[in-house]
Design a protein around this motif. Structure first.
Motif, PDB file in Angstrom:
ATOM      1  N   ARG A 119       0.830  -1.210   0.000  1.00  0.00           N
ATOM      2  CA  ARG A 119       0.000   0.000   0.000  1.00  0.00           C
ATOM      3  C   ARG A 119       0.863   1.258   0.000  1.00  0.00           C
ATOM      4  NH1 ARG A 119      -5.166   1.937   1.032  1.00  0.00           N
ATOM      5  NH2 ARG A 119      -5.346   3.667   2.503  1.00  0.00           N
ATOM      6  N   VAL A 120       1.980   1.220   0.704  1.00  0.00           N
ATOM      7  CA  VAL A 120       2.881   2.370   0.751  1.00  0.00           C
ATOM      8  C   VAL A 120       3.560   2.581  -0.604  1.00  0.00           C
ATOM      9  CG1 VAL A 120       5.050   3.194   1.766  1.00  0.00           C
ATOM     10  CG2 VAL A 120       3.242   2.299   3.238  1.00  0.00           C
ATOM     11  N   GLY A 121       3.745   1.501  -1.373  1.00  0.00           N
ATOM     12  CA  GLY A 121       4.319   1.652  -2.707  1.00  0.00           C
ATOM     13  C   GLY A 121       5.637   0.955  -2.943  1.00  0.00           C
ATOM     14  N   HIS A 122       6.077   0.113  -1.997  1.00  0.00           N
ATOM     15  CA  HIS A 122       7.291  -0.667  -2.235  1.00  0.00           C
ATOM     16  C   HIS A 122       7.023  -1.664  -3.362  1.00  0.00           C
ATOM     17  CE1 HIS A 122       9.303   1.069   1.204  1.00  0.00           C
ATOM     18  NE2 HIS A 122       8.223   0.850   1.925  1.00  0.00           N
ATOM     19  N   VAL A 123       8.064  -2.000  -4.082  1.00  0.00           N
ATOM     20  CA  VAL A 123       7.917  -2.762  -5.325  1.00  0.00           C
ATOM     21  C   VAL A 123       8.370  -4.202  -5.129  1.00  0.00           C
ATOM     22  CG1 VAL A 123       8.528  -2.898  -7.765  1.00  0.00           C
ATOM     23  CG2 VAL A 123       8.306  -0.654  -6.655  1.00  0.00           C
ATOM     24  N   ALA A 124       7.480  -5.147  -5.404  1.00  0.00           N
ATOM     25  CA  ALA A 124       7.823  -6.573  -5.313  1.00  0.00           C
ATOM     26  C   ALA A 124       8.482  -7.018  -6.608  1.00  0.00           C
ATOM     27  CB  ALA A 124       6.572  -7.398  -5.057  1.00  0.00           C
ATOM     28  N   ILE A 125       9.526  -7.813  -6.491  1.00  0.00           N
ATOM     29  CA  ILE A 125      10.220  -8.332  -7.677  1.00  0.00           C
ATOM     30  C   ILE A 125      10.250  -9.855  -7.608  1.00  0.00           C
ATOM     31  CG2 ILE A 125      12.476  -8.056  -6.553  1.00  0.00           C
ATOM     32  CD1 ILE A 125      11.908  -7.467 -10.277  1.00  0.00           C
ATOM     33  N   ASP A 126       9.780 -10.488  -8.657  1.00  0.00           N
ATOM     34  CA  ASP A 126       9.803 -11.945  -8.772  1.00  0.00           C
ATOM     35  C   ASP A 126      10.848 -12.292  -9.827  1.00  0.00           C
ATOM     36  OD1 ASP A 126       9.432 -14.636  -9.086  1.00  0.00           O
ATOM     37  OD2 ASP A 126       7.278 -14.544  -9.516  1.00  0.00           O
TER      38      ASP A 126
ATOM     39  N   ASN B  47      10.134 -14.961 -12.655  1.00  0.00           N
ATOM     40  CA  ASN B  47       9.101 -14.743 -13.658  1.00  0.00           C
ATOM     41  C   ASN B  47       9.467 -13.496 -14.450  1.00  0.00           C
ATOM     42  OD1 ASN B  47       6.639 -13.790 -14.964  1.00  0.00           O
ATOM     43  ND2 ASN B  47       5.530 -15.256 -13.691  1.00  0.00           N
ATOM     44  N   ARG B  48       9.925 -13.678 -15.675  1.00  0.00           N
ATOM     45  CA  ARG B  48      10.421 -12.555 -16.470  1.00  0.00           C
ATOM     46  C   ARG B  48       9.343 -11.498 -16.711  1.00  0.00           C
ATOM     47  NH1 ARG B  48      14.441 -10.978 -19.818  1.00  0.00           N
ATOM     48  NH2 ARG B  48      13.860  -9.781 -21.667  1.00  0.00           N
ATOM     49  N   ARG B  49       8.124 -11.938 -17.009  1.00  0.00           N
ATOM     50  CA  ARG B  49       7.054 -10.982 -17.287  1.00  0.00           C
ATOM     51  C   ARG B  49       6.753 -10.125 -16.062  1.00  0.00           C
ATOM     52  NH1 ARG B  49       1.859 -10.654 -16.258  1.00  0.00           N
ATOM     53  NH2 ARG B  49       1.797 -12.752 -15.370  1.00  0.00           N
ATOM     54  N   LYS B  50       6.625 -10.776 -14.905  1.00  0.00           N
ATOM     55  CA  LYS B  50       6.370 -10.024 -13.678  1.00  0.00           C
ATOM     56  C   LYS B  50       7.541  -9.124 -13.312  1.00  0.00           C
ATOM     57  CE  LYS B  50       3.046 -13.025 -11.309  1.00  0.00           C
ATOM     58  NZ  LYS B  50       2.792 -13.806 -10.057  1.00  0.00           N
ATOM     59  N   ALA B  51       8.763  -9.599 -13.576  1.00  0.00           N
ATOM     60  CA  ALA B  51       9.941  -8.787 -13.280  1.00  0.00           C
ATOM     61  C   ALA B  51       9.942  -7.515 -14.116  1.00  0.00           C
ATOM     62  CB  ALA B  51      11.209  -9.594 -13.530  1.00  0.00           C
ATOM     63  N   MET B  52       9.561  -7.611 -15.380  1.00  0.00           N
ATOM     64  CA  MET B  52       9.500  -6.429 -16.238  1.00  0.00           C
ATOM     65  C   MET B  52       8.406  -5.472 -15.784  1.00  0.00           C
ATOM     66  SD  MET B  52      12.062  -6.827 -18.114  1.00  0.00           S
ATOM     67  CE  MET B  52      11.803  -5.375 -19.131  1.00  0.00           C
ATOM     68  N   GLU B  53       7.285  -6.024 -15.304  1.00  0.00           N
ATOM     69  CA  GLU B  53       6.221  -5.176 -14.761  1.00  0.00           C
ATOM     70  C   GLU B  53       6.706  -4.434 -13.516  1.00  0.00           C
ATOM     71  OE1 GLU B  53       2.997  -7.834 -14.049  1.00  0.00           O
ATOM     72  OE2 GLU B  53       2.408  -7.966 -16.171  1.00  0.00           O
ATOM     73  N   SER B  54       7.509  -5.111 -12.702  1.00  0.00           N
ATOM     74  CA  SER B  54       8.054  -4.479 -11.503  1.00  0.00           C
ATOM     75  C   SER B  54       9.027  -3.366 -11.868  1.00  0.00           C
ATOM     76  CB  SER B  54       8.758  -5.521 -10.629  1.00  0.00           C
ATOM     77  OG  SER B  54       7.854  -6.504 -10.177  1.00  0.00           O
ATOM     78  N   ILE B  55       9.834  -3.591 -12.897  1.00  0.00           N
ATOM     79  CA  ILE B  55      10.759  -2.550 -13.347  1.00  0.00           C
ATOM     80  C   ILE B  55       9.984  -1.329 -13.820  1.00  0.00           C
ATOM     81  CG2 ILE B  55      12.451  -1.968 -15.132  1.00  0.00           C
ATOM     82  CD1 ILE B  55      13.500  -4.839 -14.883  1.00  0.00           C
TER      83      ILE B  55
END
Length: 238
Positions: A111-118, A121-129
């Motif tokens: 909720r605060v806005g910290h970013v999860a990185i998986d 999973n390349r697709r999720k990692a790119m979304e996190s970036i």
């Protein structure tokens, strides 16, 4: 042993208390500045409970500037250490996805806005970036551990991951290397007991990676940054 027991007794209630406050006040202040202030208070409280004294030299940083902080990582205590000393800089943490599964703490982080990185999973990692770069575009800094995990060997930095370099090159901000020395003695990787003691943090002069490297040159960026940070780390350990 007494100090470690005291810290263990404080850890959960202190974290639950401040996580709840962060969740409630996540939208208060420009870019969630109030929640970030609360995170600094959480970090400082845990450090006092652990008997950890932090000496920080941030003279190389410009107050109010947005940075991509790159810090070495040897202990779980690095997180409260850095949140404490960087409380004057509004930033978010690029964190492994498993942290977001912790009850109360994880939802507050999200909720605060910290970013999860998986990383698996390349697709999720790119979304996190993309999420991280959007944060920086809004004037919110980012904290990255380029080693990707805690290094088990306190004699040197662990190898850097390429992902952190990609994040830095996609963000429109200077990179500010941070060197943490002494945290491995406080709580080493796989350690169970916290020891009181002194930790030092030094900010190296920030630089613009875009002026020196392209995305295709991320391996050179990774190697050069590792050499620069490890040399400073060796100097601090002497």
């Amino acid at each position: 042993m007494i100090r470690s027991l005291f810290f263990a007794l404080c850890l959960v209630p202190v974290t639950l208390f401040f996580s709840s406050l962060c969740w409630l006040f996540a939208r208060l202040g420009r870019n969630g500045a109030y929640s970030h202030w609360l995170e600094g208070r959480w970090a400082g409280t845990l450090l006092r409970c652990a008997g950890v004294r932090v000496e920080a030299d941030l003279s190389a940083l410009t107050p109010g500037e947005t940075y991509v902080f790159m810090a070495n990582h040897q202990s779980h205590m690095d997180i409260p250490i850095l949140f404490s000393v960087l409380s004057g800089f509004n930033f978010r943490f690029l964190a492994k996805e498993s942290l977001f599964a912790i009850p109360v703490f994880g939802p507050a982080m999200r909720r605060v806005g910290h970013v999860a990185i998986d990383r698996g999973n390349r697709r999720k990692a790119m979304e996190s970036i993309k999420e991280a770069t959007d944060l920086v575009d809004r004037g919110v800094g980012l904290l990255v551990f380029p080693e990707g995990t805690r290094s088990p060997d306190p004699s040197s930095l662990g190898p850097f991951k390429t992902g952190g370099m990609i994040v830095a090159l996609k963000c429109k901000a200077k990179v500010a290397p941070l060197i943490v020395a002494g945290s491995a003695r406080i709580l080493p990787k796989h350690g169970r007991f916290v020891r009181s003691g002194r930790v030092t943090v030094r900010a190296l002069p920030p630089f613009d990676p875009h002026a020196q490297y392209t995305l295709k040159e991320r391996e050179a960026f990774k190697n050069d940054l590792w050499a620069r940070m490890d040399a400073a780390y060796q100097e601090m350990r002497q």
